[in-house]
Design a protein around this motif. Structure first.
Motif, short mmCIF file in Angstrom:
data_model
loop_
_atom_site.label_atom_id
_atom_site.label_comp_id
_atom_site.label_asym_id
_atom_site.label_seq_id
_atom_site.Cartn_x
_atom_site.Cartn_y
_atom_site.Cartn_z
N ARG A 142 0.74 -1.26 0.08
CA ARG A 142 -0.05 -0.10 -0.06
C ARG A 142 0.85 1.30 0.06
NH1 ARG A 142 -2.25 3.24 3.73
NH2 ARG A 142 -1.45 2.21 5.43
N GLU A 143 1.82 1.31 0.83
CA GLU A 143 2.77 2.47 0.90
C GLU A 143 3.21 2.83 -0.60
OE1 GLU A 143 2.82 0.06 3.02
OE2 GLU A 143 2.10 0.65 4.82
N CYS A 166 2.13 1.83 -3.32
CA CYS A 166 0.98 2.18 -4.27
C CYS A 166 0.56 3.78 -4.20
CB CYS A 166 -0.21 1.06 -4.28
SG CYS A 166 0.18 -0.36 -4.87
N ARG A 202 -0.25 5.28 -10.19
CA ARG A 202 -1.52 4.92 -9.56
C ARG A 202 -2.89 5.55 -10.30
NH1 ARG A 202 -4.24 7.23 -5.15
NH2 ARG A 202 -2.34 8.44 -4.58
N THR A 260 -5.78 -0.84 -3.91
CA THR A 260 -4.74 -1.24 -2.68
C THR A 260 -4.95 0.23 -1.89
OG1 THR A 260 -3.47 -2.55 -4.16
CG2 THR A 260 -2.58 -1.53 -2.08
N VAL A 261 -4.94 1.29 -2.41
CA VAL A 261 -4.89 2.48 -1.53
C VAL A 261 -6.21 2.51 -1.10
CG1 VAL A 261 -4.63 5.00 -1.63
CG2 VAL A 261 -3.00 3.47 -2.72
N GLY A 272 -6.83 0.28 1.82
CA GLY A 272 -6.08 0.91 3.02
C GLY A 272 -6.59 2.09 3.73
#
Length: 311
Positions: free
Chosen positions: A283-284, A286, A292, A301-302, A305
């Motif tokens: 996540r970090e 992405c 993105r 993913t983001v 999160g």
């Protein structure tokens, strides 16, 4: 066999409008000069003469599989022993010279006999055609397709007497992997990588020494990294690493740049190789990725999160 139907493209005009500025920013942020030190492209870039470049390039591309820290010393050692002009070396090479150079050579699937076929084939091509470019163009004109041209190219290179080589160096082991003929349905990643080096440019990455082939005709050098990222970006719907998938990815890239579709390859491939864009998204990573906005996996993913972080 090559595909019989024209490749489809999964890229709509709206996708293209979203993706192109992302890719442009992404490429501008890539330190290509630093990444070349980790790429087999470093080997042909050592030379200035076009014939030396194309010979060193094909040797490097053919052996560029597996871990870079393992194949790079093998390529480097061979080129060092071939002297200042790899082209002059292969022009004069005979079976005795191949035995002296390649006796005991082993790299994963390949042994000395396999590499000797490649070197002797290049020498014959230079003597009979003047350049490897001329040999490839002959196949392109005769066969009329990119797949056919590559098949003709590798078939011609492999047309060397095998029995003297087998007596001198032993039987071949991975010749089809090193120099596939017939080409088959695979993506031929390393051969298409070599052609990208020779045809594109010259720029900060590729060498552009072949003037009789247009960059618009190139096919993406499809590997696991390009395949994964291409799926995330909507360049293909396919999951395999076949010639058909490479055609579909390239067709999508032509929507972005019809004249130079594979110019994005170096940056995207090294992004995947770096580990920043792994098989399982981080996540970090992405959240910081310039791709993105156009990446389905990155957005999901983001988003996921953020949802988990919301009380």
């Amino acid at each position: 066999m090559p595909p019989r139907s024209s490749p489809s493209t999964g890229l709509s005009p709206s996708d293209a409008r979203r993706l192109l500025p992302c890719l442009t920013s992404f490429m501008a942020s890539t330190d290509s000069r630093a990444r070349i030190a980790f790429d087999p492209l470093e080997f042909p870039r050592r030379y200035e003469n076009p014939r030396d470049i194309e010979v060193a390039g094909l040797l490097a591309a053919a052996l560029a599989y597996g871990r870079a820290d393992l194949f790079r010393p093998k390529v480097d050692a061979l080129l060092q022993r071939m002297g200042r002009s790899p082209a002059a070396f292969v022009r004069e090479l005979d079976v005795a010279g191949a035995r002296e150079l390649l006796g005991g050579f082993v790299y994963r699937f390949n042994v000395g006999t396999d590499v000797a076929v490649l070197l002797l084939g290049m020498g014959r091509a230079l003597r009979e055609h003047g350049s490897l470019e001329a040999l490839f163009v002959q196949g392109l004109e005769t066969r009329g397709s990119w797949h056919g041209a590559l098949d003709a190219f590798t078939t011609a290179l492999r047309d060397v007497p095998m029995e003297p080589l087998r007596r001198a160096l032993g039987p071949e082991r991975g010749l089809q992997h090193l120099l596939p003929s017939p080409l088959g349905a695979g993506a031929a990643k390393r051969l298409n990588l070599y052609l990208r080096w020779m045809v594109r440019g010259p720029d900060g990455v590729d060498l552009g020494i072949w003037k009789r082939v247009r960059p618009s005709a190139l096919l993406i050098p499809l590997d696991t990294h390009i395949g994964r990222i291409s799926k995330h970006l909507g360049l293909t719907r396919r999951n395999d690493l076949s010639w058909r998938t490479a055609e579909e990815v390239t067709a999508s890239l032509r929507v972005l740049d019809a004249e130079d579709p594979v110019r994005f390859d170096f940056a995207l491939c090294h992004y995947g190789m770096s580990g920043v864009c792994p098989t399982r998204p981080v996540r970090e990573n992405c959240a910081r990725c310039l791709l993105r906005p156009a990446c389905s996996i990155g957005r999901e993913t983001v988003k996921a999160g953020r949802a988990r972080a919301t009380p």
